[in-house]
Design an enzyme around this catalytic site. Structure first.
Site, mmCIF file in Angstrom:
data_model
loop_
_atom_site.group_PDB
_atom_site.id
_atom_site.type_symbol
_atom_site.label_atom_id
_atom_site.label_comp_id
_atom_site.label_asym_id
_atom_site.label_seq_id
_atom_site.Cartn_x
_atom_site.Cartn_y
_atom_site.Cartn_z
ATOM 1 N N ASN A 146 -6.234 11.670 5.264
ATOM 2 C CA ASN A 146 -6.057 12.027 3.864
ATOM 3 C C ASN A 146 -7.370 12.069 3.098
ATOM 4 O OD1 ASN A 146 -6.636 9.281 3.257
ATOM 5 N ND2 ASN A 146 -4.466 8.752 3.438
ATOM 6 N N GLY A 179 -4.246 -5.199 11.312
ATOM 7 C CA GLY A 179 -4.636 -5.457 9.931
ATOM 8 C C GLY A 179 -6.108 -5.117 9.802
ATOM 9 N N GLU A 204 -18.986 -4.593 23.091
ATOM 10 C CA GLU A 204 -18.357 -5.917 23.119
ATOM 11 C C GLU A 204 -17.123 -5.996 22.211
ATOM 12 O OE1 GLU A 204 -21.551 -5.427 22.671
ATOM 13 O OE2 GLU A 204 -22.613 -6.462 24.271
ATOM 14 N N ASP A 243 -35.762 -14.471 27.172
ATOM 15 C CA ASP A 243 -35.159 -13.430 26.337
ATOM 16 C C ASP A 243 -35.261 -13.778 24.856
ATOM 17 O OD1 ASP A 243 -32.442 -12.199 28.483
ATOM 18 O OD2 ASP A 243 -34.460 -11.439 28.085
ATOM 19 N N HIS A 245 0.827 -1.201 0.000
ATOM 20 C CA HIS A 245 0.000 0.000 0.000
ATOM 21 C C HIS A 245 0.865 1.256 0.000
ATOM 22 C CE1 HIS A 245 -2.427 -3.273 1.669
ATOM 23 N NE2 HIS A 245 -3.483 -2.639 1.209
ATOM 24 N N HIS A 292 -1.733 -1.714 7.103
ATOM 25 C CA HIS A 292 -1.259 -1.752 5.719
ATOM 26 C C HIS A 292 -0.148 -0.742 5.472
ATOM 27 C CE1 HIS A 292 -4.723 0.978 6.001
ATOM 28 N NE2 HIS A 292 -4.134 1.702 5.091
ATOM 29 N N ARG A 341 -21.349 -19.737 36.094
ATOM 30 C CA ARG A 341 -20.981 -18.315 36.220
ATOM 31 C C ARG A 341 -20.678 -17.974 37.686
ATOM 32 N NH1 ARG A 341 -26.711 -14.902 35.820
ATOM 33 N NH2 ARG A 341 -27.952 -16.410 36.976
ATOM 34 N N ASP A 364 -8.429 7.087 8.068
ATOM 35 C CA ASP A 364 -9.876 7.344 7.959
ATOM 36 C C ASP A 364 -10.667 6.041 8.130
ATOM 37 O OD1 ASP A 364 -8.750 9.433 5.421
ATOM 38 O OD2 ASP A 364 -9.804 10.202 7.183
ATOM 39 N N GLY A 365 -10.145 4.977 7.538
ATOM 40 C CA GLY A 365 -10.847 3.692 7.599
ATOM 41 C C GLY A 365 -10.957 3.162 9.018
#
Lengths: 166, 653
Positions: B185, B114, B406, B464, B26, B66, B352, B155-156
């Site tokens: 950019n 990535g 999450e 639920d 890139h 990249h 749990r 930006d991505g």
């Protein structure tokens, strides 16, 4: 609160060494004003040829103003730029320290800011520059027969003193 | 030529040559973000090139992975240990310079990146961990830990939800040592940014309690370094520096989306090199090497200062130093003796709840154990009792409130694990593990011991409804290589799962029941094998079960044995661990009866290989319903009588 510390004098290469060393010991950013101006203007020779001396001078002044926009930095700037067209006013809220060489010690002229054919020429004499810098500086450090480390310590003492009074 | 300009030219030429040689990469960001990387490495990044694990170092994360060619080129220039051959083997097999940065492949890379946006969340995790350690051990005048976390993103990255979540949390937590370097950019692969995004980043970040610095000339080294210096002064908020840059600067396609991921042709590369006045980019001239030496000297001075301070700290604060040494110690923990025997034997537990008990005991033995939940702590119970809540007022808190975030929770957890070099946990419902698949996958790729804890693991969640009832999640997780999925049936198995998880240093998922499970008569050492016989010896039917279904299998066994059908029950708390056993062991466990039956409330097809062609699989193949647990058990026929009837029918055939 001061914005920057500006170390000024008539031997630019010497000033760079001192200022870099002081900056390192204080962990502050060091700005080489001449390098900054050259970076911004990229190719001064071309600029002078294509656009003229006045244009070049204006761009240099703009770049010098850019130096003053740094914060918490130790800055060196060639006296040539500093004194021209009241450029020192850009550094009103910085602490100016003048490293003074006696005239007889300035046997080898600093290359920077004086001898390049395409730089706007500086017309002040040594005495005139010395007088101007003396008026503008808050502190003066005389180099006469002192080691660099001593000069650095003196500069740091000036800073401490300034901070205490403030 | 100005020396900084020369360095920048070399970096640009090097990055592009690497990409063109590999015919992959890139160049857009490699050319556009050069000043940012250069200024950071030259003037600000505190690092020991001789010791990549030097703990007080600054952390740098390349979220836009990249831009790897630029990263490697900069690291090469600043003597981070890459050679010319490494750069020339960019994106080739077994190279130290893979296409996107990989943890454990290149020794200065802090985290694999990535997938866009993950790195931003990893950086938030590292910044959180830094405050945790600093608050515990820094003494006045002796900051043992005082590092910045820098993250370069594009930006991505900032469009991805994971980054948005992480940024929001960072602002809430006032992570002032976090500096986001935003290479703005305004270009994406498909074109100008505004075809899909017209938000105002300044207002967005400010609304999330960040400092915002806009560097209008992001391709001017001095502007960039000044901005970073300013960002470092923040003492209350994280800072984003928005660098306005030009993608693919100096190339023919500068400013165009076409330069993003298309290597320069040889001709274009030659033209670029001529423009930049660089002949051989990999051969750094002496003036550049000398220039770089000053940077290394700056770092060496800081390292020496830190070492000197640390020596004084050891003497001035001996107790604190002892605690720090203990904090960083990796001494093994005897999980078998973590709890008293009566705690294990006495009660029936929901998994749990059992997990909650273990976390409390474990945190006293593992001082670096920290974690959090995505706004479901009171339900998943995955929090450290008396550990305190982590916040900007309490940096020593061990429980992080991630909010309903999450995806970023998983990535932040990875960042914390990497910084502390110790397991950290995060938790939500199993149905929402889908949000977190990317960070779970990344933890497996990096082989780091993050612990992902998921409760409410099957249809018995009940009213639920199907959106919260799991069907395919177990199968999805088991498909991820190098990930250990633990589904225990009682406290003993859970302890064995923890023992395995803490010793193998790979990431783990703990699948924990919400419902109370009857205690079983089993053995810690047997459970550590990942699959073992829990009741019976040899018989006509062997039932293979996990977690909640082990109790169900035992009930089925009782019914069938009342009808003179001998049954063996095997429990599989972790199929990955079981698969690592010897063939002899595995064959022994799987050959206690000719007819095998699998019993698990999921649609995971993995059981088909264990039951063979003649076996019977009891699974959940479809979405459930909103109903009470008992009604759902009837609906799915996941009740002992129905299962026993089906098995008997098949056996009698």
């Amino acid at each position: 609160m001061i914005k920057n510390v500006v170390i000024i004098g008539l031997n630019y290469e010497y000033n760079i060494e001192i200022a870099q060393s002081v900056a390192d010991s204080l962990e502050a950013y060091f700005l080489n004003g001449d390098e900054f101006v050259n970076y911004q203007l990229q190719n001064k020779k071309n600029m002078k040829e294509l656009c003229g001396v006045e244009y070049l001078k204006a761009q240099e002044n703009k770049a010098i103003k850019g130096c003053a926009e740094f914060e918490n930095s130790i800055i060196t700037i060639p006296s040539h730029y500093f004194l021209r067209d009241n450029q020192y006013k850009n550094f009103d809220n910085s602490l100016i320290i003048y490293i003074r060489f006696s005239k007889d010690k300035l046997t080898k002229q600093s290359k920077i800011g004086f001898v390049d054919e395409f730089i706007v020429p500086n017309l002040l004499t040594y005495a005139q520059k010395d007088l101007e810098l003396e008026k503008l500086a808050k502190y003066i450090v005389n180099v006469r027969n002192k080691k660099k480390s001593t000069i650095e310590d003196e500069i740091k003492k000036c800073l401490e003193e300034y901070c205490e009074h403030k | 030529m100005n020396i900084n300009k020369k360095c920048l030219n070399f970096l640009r030429a090097m990055s592009c040559e690497m990409i063109t040689n590999a015919n992959s990469g890139h160049p857009g960001v490699a050319l556009g973000a050069t000043e940012i990387m250069y200024a950071l490495f030259k003037d600000h990044y505190f690092y020991d090139v001789k010791d990549h694990k030097f703990f007080p170092r600054d952390r740098f994360i390349l979220s836009c992975g990249h831009a790897s060619s630029l990263y490697y080129a900069t690291a090469y220039m600043f003597n981070f240990g890459l050679g010319e051959d490494d750069l020339k083997s960019f994106r080739q097999l077994n190279s130290k310079t893979p296409g996107h940065p990989e943890y454990n492949t290149t020794n200065f890379v802090e985290v694999s990146t990535g997938p866009l946006g993950q790195g931003v969340a990893n950086a938030v995790g590292m910044a959180i961990a830094e405050t945790m350690v600093a608050s515990r051990f820094n003494a006045q005048k002796y900051p043992v830990v005082d590092n910045y976390t820098y993250c370069l993103c594009g930006d991505g990255c900032l469009m991805e939800g994971v980054a948005q979540e992480a940024i929001s949390l960072a602002g809430t937590l006032k992570l002032n040592k976090l500096i986001l370097l935003y290479d703005c950019n305004k270009m994406t692969i498909d074109g100008n940014l505004n075809i899909s995004n017209t938000e105002n980043p300044v207002k967005k970040f400010k609304s999330m309690n960040w400092n915002v610095i806009v560097c209008k000339n992001g391709n001017n080294y001095y502007c960039v370094t000044r901005a970073i210096a300013k960002a470092k002064k923040s003492n209350k908020k994280p800072t984003v520096i928005i660098f306005k840059t030009t993608i693919g600067l100096n190339s023919k396609l500068a400013g165009s989306n076409l330069i993003h991921g298309n290597p320069l042709t040889l001709t274009d590369l030659d033209e670029l090199k001529e423009k930049l006045n660089v002949t051989d980019p990999f051969k750094l001239p002496e003036d550049i090497k000398n220039h770089v030496i000053k940077t290394n000297e700056r770092n060496n001075r800081l390292i020496e200062k830190w070492n000197n301070n640390f020596a004084v700290y050891q003497k001035a604060y001996p107790e604190l130093y002892k605690k720090l040494a203990s904090f960083m110690d990796n001494k093994p923990i005897n999980i078998n003796h973590l709890l008293k025997q009566e705690q294990i034997d006495k009660e029936d537990y929901a998994m749990r709840d059992a997990n909650h008990i273990i976390l409390k005991e474990l945190s006293s033995k593992m001082p670096r154990l920290v974690g959090g939940c995505a706004d479901v702590a009171l339900t998943t119970k995955a929090y450290i009792e008396d550990g305190g809540d982590f916040s900007c007022e309490n940096r020593r808190g061990k429980n992080i409130h991630y909010g309903v975030r999450e995806h970023s929770m998983g990535a932040i957890c990875n960042g914390i694990t990497l910084y502390l070099q110790s397991p950290s946990f995060c938790s939500t419902f199993l149905a929402f593990s889908n949000y977190m698949l990317s960070p779970i996958r990344m933890s497996a790729q990096m082989n780091i011991p993050s612990m992902f804890m998921f409760s409410h693991d099957n249809f018995r969640v009940g009213q639920d409804g199907p959106t919260h009832q799991c069907v395919e999640q177990l199968g999805e997780l088991r498909l991820i290589p190098n990930l250990y999925v633990y589904r225990p049936c009682n406290m003993t198995e859970l302890l064995a799962c923890y023992d395995n998880a803490l010793s193998n240093q790979s990431p783990s998922c703990f699948i924990l029941s919400k419902e109370i499970l009857k205690n079983q008569n089993n053995n810690f050492n047997d459970a550590k094998f990942g699959g073992y016989i829990i009741s019976g010896d040899y018989g006509e039917v062997e039932i293979l079960a996990t977690g909640s279904e082990v109790e169900l299998a035992q009930n089925v066994k009782s019914i069938l044995e009342g009808q003179d059908i001998k049954v063996v029950v095997a429990s599989f708390p972790c199929l990955e661990i079981f698969e690592n056993q010897t063939e002899k062991y595995k064959n022994d466990i799987l050959s206690r009866a000719n007819f095998r039956v699998s019993l698990e409330a999921s649609n995971d097809n993995i059981w088909e290989k264990y039951i063979g062609n003649n076996g019977l699989k009891f699974s959940i193949e479809n979405f459930g319903k909103s109903a009470k647990q008992n009604d759902l058990e009837q609906y799915f026929k996941f009740i002992p009588s129905e299962i026993a009837k089906a098995i008997k029918k098949t056996v009698k055939k």
